[in-house]
Write a protein that holds these residues in place. Sequence first.
Motif, mmCIF file in Angstrom:
data_model
loop_
_atom_site.group_PDB
_atom_site.id
_atom_site.type_symbol
_atom_site.label_atom_id
_atom_site.label_comp_id
_atom_site.label_asym_id
_atom_site.label_seq_id
_atom_site.Cartn_x
_atom_site.Cartn_y
_atom_site.Cartn_z
ATOM 1 N N PRO A 1 -0.552 10.598 -7.998
ATOM 2 C CA PRO A 1 0.161 9.824 -6.984
ATOM 3 C C PRO A 1 0.830 10.758 -5.973
ATOM 4 N N PHE A 2 1.055 10.248 -4.795
ATOM 5 C CA PHE A 2 1.580 11.104 -3.736
ATOM 6 C C PHE A 2 2.963 11.648 -4.056
ATOM 7 N N ARG A 3 3.765 10.921 -4.810
ATOM 8 C CA ARG A 3 5.099 11.438 -5.134
ATOM 9 C C ARG A 3 4.980 12.756 -5.896
ATOM 10 N N GLU A 4 3.938 12.887 -6.743
ATOM 11 C CA GLU A 4 3.727 14.132 -7.464
ATOM 12 C C GLU A 4 3.202 15.215 -6.515
ATOM 13 N N THR A 5 2.328 14.823 -5.610
ATOM 14 C CA THR A 5 1.821 15.769 -4.621
ATOM 15 C C THR A 5 2.949 16.292 -3.750
ATOM 16 N N LEU A 6 3.842 15.417 -3.346
ATOM 17 C CA LEU A 6 4.968 15.817 -2.499
ATOM 18 C C LEU A 6 5.867 16.813 -3.225
ATOM 19 N N LYS A 7 6.103 16.578 -4.517
ATOM 20 C CA LYS A 7 6.875 17.546 -5.309
ATOM 21 C C LYS A 7 6.165 18.890 -5.330
ATOM 22 N N GLY A 8 4.822 18.828 -5.456
ATOM 23 C CA GLY A 8 4.043 20.062 -5.466
ATOM 24 C C GLY A 8 4.146 20.821 -4.163
ATOM 25 N N MET B 1 -6.160 12.914 -3.737
ATOM 26 C CA MET B 1 -6.338 14.369 -3.699
ATOM 27 C C MET B 1 -5.028 15.067 -3.339
ATOM 28 N N PRO B 2 -4.626 16.074 -4.116
ATOM 29 C CA PRO B 2 -3.292 16.656 -3.952
ATOM 30 C C PRO B 2 -3.201 17.788 -2.940
ATOM 31 N N PHE B 3 -3.889 17.680 -1.825
ATOM 32 C CA PHE B 3 -3.803 18.689 -0.767
ATOM 33 C C PHE B 3 -3.574 17.989 0.574
ATOM 34 N N PHE B 4 -2.797 18.631 1.425
ATOM 35 C CA PHE B 4 -2.647 18.162 2.799
ATOM 36 C C PHE B 4 -3.671 18.920 3.628
ATOM 37 N N MET B 5 -4.663 18.188 4.143
ATOM 38 C CA MET B 5 -5.732 18.798 4.915
ATOM 39 C C MET B 5 -5.472 18.614 6.404
ATOM 40 N N TRP C 1 0.809 -1.215 0.000
ATOM 41 C CA TRP C 1 0.000 0.000 0.000
ATOM 42 C C TRP C 1 0.843 1.266 0.000
ATOM 43 N N GLN C 2 1.975 1.281 0.721
ATOM 44 C CA GLN C 2 2.792 2.493 0.752
ATOM 45 C C GLN C 2 3.407 2.782 -0.620
ATOM 46 N N ARG C 3 3.941 1.755 -1.265
ATOM 47 C CA ARG C 3 4.544 1.935 -2.591
ATOM 48 C C ARG C 3 3.486 2.367 -3.601
ATOM 49 N N LEU C 4 2.318 1.753 -3.536
ATOM 50 C CA LEU C 4 1.256 2.089 -4.481
ATOM 51 C C LEU C 4 0.721 3.495 -4.232
ATOM 52 N N PHE C 5 0.629 3.895 -2.989
ATOM 53 C CA PHE C 5 0.205 5.255 -2.660
ATOM 54 C C PHE C 5 1.179 6.269 -3.255
ATOM 55 N N ASN C 6 2.460 5.975 -3.159
ATOM 56 C CA ASN C 6 3.467 6.879 -3.708
ATOM 57 C C ASN C 6 3.431 6.923 -5.226
ATOM 58 N N SER C 7 3.209 5.760 -5.854
ATOM 59 C CA SER C 7 3.501 5.661 -7.286
ATOM 60 C C SER C 7 2.287 5.578 -8.208
#
Length: 506
Positions: A218-225, A117-121, A106-112
């Motif tokens: 994916p979260f890796r893109e959100t993290l870059k954002g 949703m691309p916001f930290f709430m 799940w962690q790898r899939l969440f990242n990739s």
Amino acid sequence: MRSLYSFLFLLLTCPLMAQSVTDTLQSKILQPADMQADFRYFRRLLEETHPGLYRYTPKPIMQSKLDSLAGTLTQPMPFYNFFRMIESLVADIRCAHTHALPTKDWQRLFNSSWKTMPFFMLPVQGRSYVLFNGTADQTIKPGFELIRINGQSIERIREQVYRYHWTDGYIQTAKQAAFQGQLFSLFYYWFIDRPDTYHLTFRNLTGDTVQVDAPAQPFRETLKGYKKNPVNKQMLAWYDKKRPKHPWRLSFPKDLPQTALLRIDSFGGEGAKTSDEAIAKFRQFMDQYMATMEQKKTRHLIVDVRANPSGWDSQGIELVTYLMKSDSAVAYYDRQHSVTDSSEFLQFSDLSEADRKNVKNELIPESDGTFTLKQGDAGRGPRRYTPKPNRFRGNVYILLDGRSASTTSEFLAVAHANKIGVFVGEEAGGAYEGGNGGSFIHLELPHSKIQVGTPLLYYNNAVGNVHNKGRGTIPDYPAPITLADVLNHTDSQLDFVKKRIQDQIN
């Protein structure tokens, strides 16, 4: 008592390098025979080993629910529908240490690959606010309130997310954690919807409504954002911090004389491999701290255990003995018990082979079919702990919140029952009377590959009669964080305590 939260509350620490793949679980259809087999397997695990299966739900009602769920598995079902069913059962047990995850990866899939949703709430007093914007669009800024997602109100979404969130008893502050950061993104993806685009409605800082369309990613893109979008600059400077080298730190506020602040991030043991090692390391630090406070003639001690998720039970016990007001020894647990000493599921536990062979020597059979864990040399009776000769004897103030869970919630309950100090903040995230934990079973359901985890010990904290069963330690002075705290990097809870101390000094 260890906690799943310690790795679910990841903020900005996930690795970025991963190859994007499709979420095959979305198209996976489970057949009735496979779901029935998985459900029987999971049910047997719960009935044979879970000590708190009937802690909040009487056995006849829980058995009726299990029978009812089993009777629904007669038609092919999309994977996520079955996963929701399993998770609803987990949530109904009301145990913060029982969980289900859709897959081992799940962690790898969440990242990739999972597009979320691309916001930290961030939840604040029943509302949901942006802390980080993970898109390239600068329209949405920290502090904007989220009102609707894809036409559905945030209140309705909260109800649905809460339905699947595993927490002790009836504690709402712990459930609010499901509305924070990546955990909220995951829960929305798992249990509500998996859209390609999020149609979002916000309320800005002046009260106006703002609508945006944000692509799921994916979260890796959100993290870059998070790191690239300039609207996050100030929040990142304040909140994207490396973890301190040591989880236990003592400081002396410059604005308050004769006052110390003890921050405990976790009871993680400083690398300890055994409970004895954890005790030795904690005593080393605390003895040093006690000597420093004595040297500085400290009269007031603030103990901050907010967002402390878990750790070694023994370190929570040790902290109590450094703060006790009475000279008499006290019990920490009335009882810890198991419902099995021989289940075949023990092979999936975190017990070592030697510990599994020694289980029967550590558990005392009782007439009701349960097994009491021996308390050292005390046998059935609760073990008592003697106050430290060098303990702090001044005024103690304890800061707590909904993420003060597991080991930390036990410490808070026992400290509260023994009137160790004044409690300020929000309701603790673990049940006052005790939870379930100790050691854990982790296994994979054979056909769906859903990952489940369950505890092996039932804890009764030594806190006397409990009037609000299923609730956490309630602070003497409720003081929730505010949006102003978040946006201005202030701490109204700590300021409240400081003012009380200042009033005493004056």
